[in-house]
Motif scaffolding. Structure first.
Motif, PDB file in Angstrom:
ATOM      1  N   ILE A  49       0.873  -1.242   0.272  1.00 59.73           N
ATOM      2  CA  ILE A  49      -0.058   0.198  -0.152  1.00 59.73           C
ATOM      3  C   ILE A  49       0.902   1.285  -0.085  1.00 59.73           C
ATOM      4  O   ILE A  49       1.747   1.404   0.996  1.00 59.73           O
TER       5      ILE A  49
ATOM      6  N   THR B 116      -3.886   7.321   1.391  1.00 58.46           N
ATOM      7  CA  THR B 116      -5.110   7.575   0.550  1.00 58.46           C
ATOM      8  C   THR B 116      -5.375   6.376   0.048  1.00 58.46           C
ATOM      9  O   THR B 116      -6.595   5.856  -0.291  1.00 58.46           O
ATOM     10  N   ASP B 117      -4.554   5.368  -0.405  1.00 53.21           N
ATOM     11  CA  ASP B 117      -5.025   4.248  -0.914  1.00 53.21           C
ATOM     12  C   ASP B 117      -5.852   3.475   0.318  1.00 53.21           C
ATOM     13  O   ASP B 117      -6.563   2.557   0.067  1.00 53.21           O
TER      14      ASP B 117
ATOM     15  N   GLN C  22      -9.332   4.537   0.507  1.00 51.74           N
ATOM     16  CA  GLN C  22     -10.134   4.001  -0.490  1.00 51.74           C
ATOM     17  C   GLN C  22     -10.537   2.597  -0.336  1.00 51.74           C
ATOM     18  O   GLN C  22     -11.659   2.030  -0.581  1.00 51.74           O
ATOM     19  N   MET C  23      -9.387   1.711  -0.105  1.00 54.87           N
ATOM     20  CA  MET C  23      -9.692   0.276   0.015  1.00 54.87           C
ATOM     21  C   MET C  23     -10.256  -0.010   1.432  1.00 54.87           C
ATOM     22  O   MET C  23     -10.896  -1.084   1.104  1.00 54.87           O
TER      23      MET C  23
END
Length: 56
Positions: A17, A21-22, A25-26
């Motif tokens: 990761i 921010t990822d 979202q995930m």
């Protein structure tokens, strides 16, 4: 008392990761939850499970 989320950050690095921010979202968490994690504050177990569960 602060919560130690160092194992979470280690796991995220293992799962490649790239940034927080990822993660937002995930794991479908809000920026407020991420702020709490960064500060070492308590979060609900449901949120914690979602953060760990998405990478399986």
């Amino acid at each position: 008392m602060k919560v130690d989320f160092s194992r979470l950050w280690t796991r995220l690095k293992e799962k490649e990761i790239k940034n927080k921010t990822d993660l937002i979202q995930m794991a479908r968490i809000s920026t407020n939850i991420l702020a709490k994690v960064n500060k070492g504050e308590y979060i609900s177990m449901v949120v914690f499970i979602n953060m760990h569960g998405y990478g399986q």
